[in-house]
Design a protein around this motif. Sequence first.
Motif, mmCIF file in Angstrom:
data_model
loop_
_atom_site.group_PDB
_atom_site.id
_atom_site.type_symbol
_atom_site.label_atom_id
_atom_site.label_comp_id
_atom_site.label_asym_id
_atom_site.label_seq_id
_atom_site.Cartn_x
_atom_site.Cartn_y
_atom_site.Cartn_z
ATOM 1 N N LEU A 64 0.826 -1.208 0.000
ATOM 2 C CA LEU A 64 0.000 0.000 0.000
ATOM 3 C C LEU A 64 0.861 1.259 0.000
ATOM 4 C CD1 LEU A 64 -2.840 -1.115 2.445
ATOM 5 C CD2 LEU A 64 -2.897 -0.983 -0.062
ATOM 6 N N GLU A 65 1.989 1.217 0.690
ATOM 7 C CA GLU A 65 2.907 2.353 0.651
ATOM 8 C C GLU A 65 3.435 2.557 -0.764
ATOM 9 O OE1 GLU A 65 7.105 3.914 2.635
ATOM 10 O OE2 GLU A 65 6.418 1.861 2.981
ATOM 11 N N LYS A 66 3.828 1.469 -1.418
ATOM 12 C CA LYS A 66 4.349 1.552 -2.781
ATOM 13 C C LYS A 66 3.267 2.006 -3.750
ATOM 14 C CE LYS A 66 7.734 -2.172 -2.043
ATOM 15 N NZ LYS A 66 8.939 -1.357 -2.239
ATOM 16 N N LEU A 67 2.044 1.583 -3.484
ATOM 17 C CA LEU A 67 0.933 1.945 -4.361
ATOM 18 C C LEU A 67 0.758 3.457 -4.423
ATOM 19 C CD1 LEU A 67 -1.381 0.407 -5.969
ATOM 20 C CD2 LEU A 67 -2.824 0.967 -4.012
ATOM 21 N N PHE A 68 0.839 4.121 -3.270
ATOM 22 C CA PHE A 68 0.647 5.568 -3.248
ATOM 23 C C PHE A 68 1.849 6.326 -3.807
ATOM 24 C CE2 PHE A 68 -2.844 4.705 -0.244
ATOM 25 C CZ PHE A 68 -3.813 5.554 -0.790
ATOM 26 N N ALA A 69 2.957 5.631 -4.020
ATOM 27 C CA ALA A 69 4.112 6.272 -4.663
ATOM 28 C C ALA A 69 3.970 6.268 -6.180
ATOM 29 C CB ALA A 69 5.396 5.562 -4.251
ATOM 30 N N LEU A 70 2.990 5.511 -6.701
ATOM 31 C CA LEU A 70 2.770 5.440 -8.141
ATOM 32 C C LEU A 70 1.953 6.639 -8.621
ATOM 33 C CD1 LEU A 70 1.749 1.676 -8.481
ATOM 34 C CD2 LEU A 70 3.967 2.696 -9.054
ATOM 35 N N PRO A 71 2.016 6.941 -9.920
ATOM 36 C CA PRO A 71 1.105 7.951 -10.475
ATOM 37 C C PRO A 71 -0.344 7.568 -10.185
ATOM 38 C CG PRO A 71 2.811 7.385 -12.071
ATOM 39 C CD PRO A 71 2.949 6.415 -10.933
ATOM 40 N N THR A 72 -1.179 8.555 -10.009
ATOM 41 C CA THR A 72 -2.555 8.330 -9.579
ATOM 42 C C THR A 72 -3.278 7.287 -10.420
ATOM 43 O OG1 THR A 72 -2.660 10.622 -8.807
ATOM 44 C CG2 THR A 72 -4.743 9.464 -9.069
ATOM 45 N N ALA A 73 -3.173 7.374 -11.736
ATOM 46 C CA ALA A 73 -3.917 6.482 -12.622
ATOM 47 C C ALA A 73 -3.493 5.029 -12.493
ATOM 48 C CB ALA A 73 -3.756 6.938 -14.074
ATOM 49 N N GLU A 74 -2.301 4.762 -11.970
ATOM 50 C CA GLU A 74 -1.797 3.386 -11.858
ATOM 51 C C GLU A 74 -2.212 2.693 -10.563
ATOM 52 O OE1 GLU A 74 2.305 2.757 -12.712
ATOM 53 O OE2 GLU A 74 2.405 4.416 -14.137
ATOM 54 N N ARG A 75 -2.903 3.379 -9.698
ATOM 55 C CA ARG A 75 -3.254 2.802 -8.399
ATOM 56 C C ARG A 75 -4.506 1.925 -8.526
ATOM 57 N NH1 ARG A 75 -2.724 8.564 -5.247
ATOM 58 N NH2 ARG A 75 -0.524 8.956 -5.781
ATOM 59 N N ARG A 76 -4.311 0.779 -9.170
ATOM 60 C CA ARG A 76 -5.393 -0.153 -9.439
ATOM 61 C C ARG A 76 -5.103 -1.502 -8.784
ATOM 62 N NH1 ARG A 76 -8.777 1.483 -13.501
ATOM 63 N NH2 ARG A 76 -8.154 3.382 -14.644
ATOM 64 N N PRO A 77 -6.125 -2.320 -8.598
ATOM 65 C CA PRO A 77 -5.915 -3.621 -7.944
ATOM 66 C C PRO A 77 -4.860 -4.479 -8.619
ATOM 67 C CG PRO A 77 -8.252 -3.119 -8.046
ATOM 68 C CD PRO A 77 -7.559 -2.051 -8.837
ATOM 69 N N GLU A 78 -4.887 -4.545 -9.951
ATOM 70 C CA GLU A 78 -3.920 -5.395 -10.639
ATOM 71 C C GLU A 78 -2.489 -4.921 -10.422
ATOM 72 O OE1 GLU A 78 -5.911 -2.629 -13.717
ATOM 73 O OE2 GLU A 78 -6.506 -3.874 -11.998
ATOM 74 N N ARG A 79 -2.319 -3.611 -10.287
ATOM 75 C CA ARG A 79 -0.964 -3.078 -10.037
ATOM 76 C C ARG A 79 -0.527 -3.435 -8.623
ATOM 77 N NH1 ARG A 79 3.531 -2.417 -10.655
ATOM 78 N NH2 ARG A 79 4.707 -0.563 -11.302
ATOM 79 N N ALA A 80 -1.439 -3.392 -7.675
ATOM 80 C CA ALA A 80 -1.106 -3.778 -6.310
ATOM 81 C C ALA A 80 -0.667 -5.233 -6.255
ATOM 82 C CB ALA A 80 -2.313 -3.542 -5.392
ATOM 83 N N HIS A 81 -1.380 -6.096 -6.997
ATOM 84 C CA HIS A 81 -1.003 -7.508 -7.022
ATOM 85 C C HIS A 81 0.390 -7.701 -7.623
ATOM 86 C CE1 HIS A 81 -4.880 -8.461 -5.549
ATOM 87 N NE2 HIS A 81 -5.536 -8.235 -6.672
ATOM 88 N N GLU A 82 0.728 -6.898 -8.608
ATOM 89 C CA GLU A 82 2.057 -6.988 -9.220
ATOM 90 C C GLU A 82 3.159 -6.591 -8.248
ATOM 91 O OE1 GLU A 82 1.856 -4.443 -12.598
ATOM 92 O OE2 GLU A 82 0.511 -5.753 -13.747
ATOM 93 N N LEU A 83 2.837 -5.703 -7.314
ATOM 94 C CA LEU A 83 3.833 -5.228 -6.350
ATOM 95 C C LEU A 83 4.101 -6.231 -5.235
ATOM 96 C CD1 LEU A 83 2.575 -1.541 -5.949
ATOM 97 C CD2 LEU A 83 4.714 -2.251 -7.043
ATOM 98 N N LEU A 84 3.183 -7.171 -5.041
ATOM 99 C CA LEU A 84 3.277 -8.071 -3.887
ATOM 100 C C LEU A 84 4.540 -8.943 -3.868
ATOM 101 C CD1 LEU A 84 1.981 -9.183 -1.314
ATOM 102 C CD2 LEU A 84 0.668 -10.770 -2.745
ATOM 103 N N PRO A 85 4.886 -9.646 -4.955
ATOM 104 C CA PRO A 85 6.098 -10.485 -4.895
ATOM 105 C C PRO A 85 7.357 -9.699 -4.558
ATOM 106 C CG PRO A 85 4.767 -11.057 -6.810
ATOM 107 C CD PRO A 85 4.195 -9.792 -6.251
ATOM 108 N N GLY A 86 7.496 -8.505 -5.136
ATOM 109 C CA GLY A 86 8.665 -7.685 -4.841
ATOM 110 C C GLY A 86 8.710 -7.238 -3.393
ATOM 111 N N ALA A 87 7.544 -6.915 -2.835
ATOM 112 C CA ALA A 87 7.498 -6.506 -1.425
ATOM 113 C C ALA A 87 7.898 -7.660 -0.517
ATOM 114 C CB ALA A 87 6.095 -6.006 -1.083
ATOM 115 N N TRP A 88 7.469 -8.869 -0.859
ATOM 116 C CA TRP A 88 7.845 -10.050 -0.080
ATOM 117 C C TRP A 88 9.350 -10.310 -0.174
ATOM 118 C CZ3 TRP A 88 7.873 -13.009 3.730
ATOM 119 C CH2 TRP A 88 8.230 -14.347 3.697
ATOM 120 N N ALA A 89 9.919 -10.136 -1.367
ATOM 121 C CA ALA A 89 11.360 -10.329 -1.542
ATOM 122 C C ALA A 89 12.152 -9.308 -0.730
ATOM 123 C CB ALA A 89 11.718 -10.233 -3.030
#
Length: 296
Positions: A64-89
């Motif tokens: 969620l922190e990374k999500l708000f660092a993205l441009p406004t239009a990119e803050r979508r569910p699918e983008r959040a799911h894409e960020l998950l593996p990297g956050a876990w790593a």
Amino acid sequence: MVEPVRTAAADGATSGTVRRPALSPSRASDFKQCPLLYRFRAVDRLPETPTRAQARGTVVHSVLEKLFALPTAERRPERAHELLPGAWAELREREPELAELFDGPDDPELTRWLSSADSLLDAYFELEDPRRLEPEACELRVETELDSGVLLRGFIDRVDVAPTGEIRLVDYKTGAAPRQIGEAKAMFQMKFYALVLWRTRGELPRQLLLMYLADKQSLAYAPDEAELRRFEKTLEAIWQAIRKAGETGDFRPNPSKLCGWCDHQARCPEFGGTPPPYPGWPEPDPGPESVLDRTD
């Protein structure tokens, strides 16, 4: 909550300054729950076994922190799911012992765990649309000293400021704590942050918002000045009790239903254990809270 990267100089590690012991929401809650637990965590700094639930909460907060660092239009569910593996790593890199929670990257339990984190992210999007928000800060480190000399320190998940200037503090909850206990602890935490922000900025937060992702519910609360003044006195009393115990090492156990979740039963007199020798009150500060300290 995921701790932002801080340099050694920023922490005073290379400047020669001595950081004073401070009170955080987590440590204040520990002392209220059980003074001996506070000692084990804040003074002895005894290790605890992390859980999958704690790690999941930390990862979701990071996404969620990374999500708000993205441009406004990119803050979508699918983008959040894409960020998950990297956050876990990234979390595994900071906390290598978390890799032991699973039997390697092909562990079916890991797949189910990541899926449960995805479900919490989906729940977040049902509660609000991040494209309509522009927070002033995420994972904000705050610190202030009260007139009594008590130093308060913590991290706020999110700070929203309306165009008209009203401040809202937001906290995400992903844990499975019993609601009555969980909400009381969470509201204590939010009042702590409201007090710090009020003392820092001179402005009372208009709203404290708790977002419970597991059950897709939000709890909003509006603090008032008189309430925060009373809460300030409460924190001062807690700190005085901590320092009194710190002078003698007399941190007594306080048995409760929460003992079943404690990692330190083998060292607790209530369970036939013996605490390690008291090392004395820590000077300087024993350090910042760990990543898992600040999960719910």
